[in-house]
Design an enzyme around this catalytic site. Structure first.
Site, PDB file in Angstrom:
ATOM      1  N   THR A  46       0.827  -1.205   0.000  1.00 31.71           N
ATOM      2  CA  THR A  46       0.000   0.000   0.000  1.00 31.71           C
ATOM      3  C   THR A  46       0.863   1.258   0.000  1.00 31.71           C
ATOM      4  O   THR A  46       0.649   2.181  -0.788  1.00 31.71           O
ATOM      5  CB  THR A  46      -0.909   0.014   1.238  1.00 31.71           C
ATOM      6  N   THR A  47       1.871   1.283   0.877  1.00 33.71           N
ATOM      7  CA  THR A  47       2.733   2.459   1.003  1.00 33.71           C
ATOM      8  C   THR A  47       3.529   2.695  -0.275  1.00 33.71           C
ATOM      9  O   THR A  47       3.883   3.827  -0.595  1.00 33.71           O
ATOM     10  CB  THR A  47       3.676   2.297   2.203  1.00 33.71           C
ATOM     11  N   TYR A 109     -12.623  -4.928  -2.803  1.00 37.07           N
ATOM     12  CA  TYR A 109     -13.829  -4.613  -3.578  1.00 37.07           C
ATOM     13  C   TYR A 109     -14.737  -5.825  -3.765  1.00 37.07           C
ATOM     14  O   TYR A 109     -15.950  -5.727  -3.585  1.00 37.07           O
ATOM     15  CB  TYR A 109     -13.494  -3.986  -4.949  1.00 37.07           C
ATOM     16  N   TYR A 135      -2.327 -10.520   4.331  1.00 38.84           N
ATOM     17  CA  TYR A 135      -2.440  -9.116   4.747  1.00 38.84           C
ATOM     18  C   TYR A 135      -3.916  -8.812   4.978  1.00 38.84           C
ATOM     19  O   TYR A 135      -4.705  -8.800   4.042  1.00 38.84           O
ATOM     20  CB  TYR A 135      -1.848  -8.214   3.668  1.00 38.84           C
ATOM     21  N   ARG A 140      -9.435  -0.959   4.430  1.00 36.24           N
ATOM     22  CA  ARG A 140      -9.102  -0.588   3.057  1.00 36.24           C
ATOM     23  C   ARG A 140      -9.713  -1.522   2.035  1.00 36.24           C
ATOM     24  O   ARG A 140      -9.902  -1.140   0.883  1.00 36.24           O
ATOM     25  CB  ARG A 140      -7.585  -0.537   2.866  1.00 36.24           C
ATOM     26  N   LYS A 164      -0.076 -10.200   8.357  1.00 30.92           N
ATOM     27  CA  LYS A 164       0.047  -8.799   8.747  1.00 30.92           C
ATOM     28  C   LYS A 164      -1.328  -8.361   9.217  1.00 30.92           C
ATOM     29  O   LYS A 164      -2.276  -8.296   8.431  1.00 30.92           O
ATOM     30  CB  LYS A 164       0.518  -7.947   7.562  1.00 30.92           C
ATOM     31  N   ILE A 206       5.154  -4.537  10.185  1.00 25.67           N
ATOM     32  CA  ILE A 206       5.360  -4.073   8.820  1.00 25.67           C
ATOM     33  C   ILE A 206       4.939  -2.620   8.838  1.00 25.67           C
ATOM     34  O   ILE A 206       3.763  -2.303   8.956  1.00 25.67           O
ATOM     35  CB  ILE A 206       4.582  -4.928   7.808  1.00 25.67           C
TER      36      ILE A 206
END
Length: 296
Positions: A46-47, A109, A135, A140, A164, A206
């Protein structure tokens, strides 16, 4: 054996003004992380703004990171997708390039059922041989891996080794760890919950914070690993205001602003992400200075 223990950086991807990946600056950021004690690099998560990269660009960035690190510390490639076939393709390619593991996010989604999540991650696990870290970030993705599903995946597939946890739900985390009985490695997905997560069996974090404070984030984790939770707690408290500032707007907007402030050329964000608002940026700068970081 765990892929890593301690602080793994969810590394940002620097861009040039024209939007292209700035590989020279990415190499500099990678070296900064290694020199300052980061325990692993998680690339194209994501980052790293992987969501706005083409598949080819995504994997070029992964390969560059793997080659640059050259096995000095583990590299974990973000290869998740809401399309199972795409996630398999990206994961296979990461394995070919020499990734130490992949990080696979829940299918966003689509909002898969627990059965769908099991089938999705099982298909990826069967397609590759390297370890997989699940993850789980419901805020999100709109999708939550329940404890029973995570544990079943880890027990049924030897290369699903970790998770994570960015649920923010410590009760769910404790339930998962009690069911797991050691079959899954736990990493915090939130910088403000490193100590709580590690106190119930987590091996590290993380981290977004590690982009600008790698040594300090490593130290929080190391104190936990050493059993010195009193010191770890104080270090967590000290970092808390900065962590909140780093999430005052959606990640990675603030951390890229912070990287620019400490002297990296992190560059712009890709739409639909936009530059940080001035008031939030000013507050972030204040918290960085208060934390002891040198800000330009």
């Amino acid at each position: 054996m765990a892929i890593f223990k301690g602080a793994g950086v969810a590394i940002a991807t620097p861009f040039k003004a024209n939007g292209e990946v700035n590989y020279d600056e990415f190499a500099r950021l990678i070296e900064f992380q290694i020199e300052n004690g980061t325990d692993a690099i998680i690339v194209c998560g994501t980052t790293g703004e992987a969501a706005t990269m083409s598949e080819r660009e995504h994997m070029d960035v992964v390969k560059f990171c793997i080659d640059k690190v050259a096995k000095r510390i583990p590299v974990i490639a973000g290869t998740g997708s809401n399309c199972t076939e795409t996630a398999i393709q990206l994961s296979k390619e990461a394995e070919e390039y020499g990734a130490d593991a992949v990080l696979s996010v829940t299918p966003y989604y689509n909002k898969a059922t627990q059965g769908g999540l099991y089938a999705h991650f099982s298909a990826i696990a069967k397609a590759i041989n390297i370890p997989i870290i699940l993850y789980n970030v419901p805020s999100r993705t709109g999708c939550n891996i329940l404890p029973e599903t995570a544990v079943k995946l880890a027990r049924d597939h030897k290369n699903i080794v970790g998770i994570k946890d960015a649920t923010g739900n410590i009760s769910q985390t404790i339930k998962m760890m009690s069911l797991a009985e050691g079959c899954i490695d736990l990493y915090s997905g939130d910088d403000d919950q490193i100590v709580p997560i590690m106190s119930v069996g987590g091996l590290g974090v993380i981290s977004v914070l590690s982009n600008i404070a790698p040594r300090q984030t490593h130290e929080i984790c190391q104190k936990c690993l050493d059993g010195d939770y009193a010191t770890a707690r104080e270090l967590q408290f000290k970092a808390y205001p900065l962590v909140k500032a780093l999430f005052s707007e959606v990640n990675p907007i603030p951390v890229k602003a912070a990287l620019n402030m400490v002297g990296f050329e992190a560059g712009p964000l890709r739409l639909p992400l936009t530059e940080m608002e001035d008031a939030n940026k000013a507050h972030l700068r204040e918290e960085m200075i208060r934390y002891g970081l040198e800000v330009k």
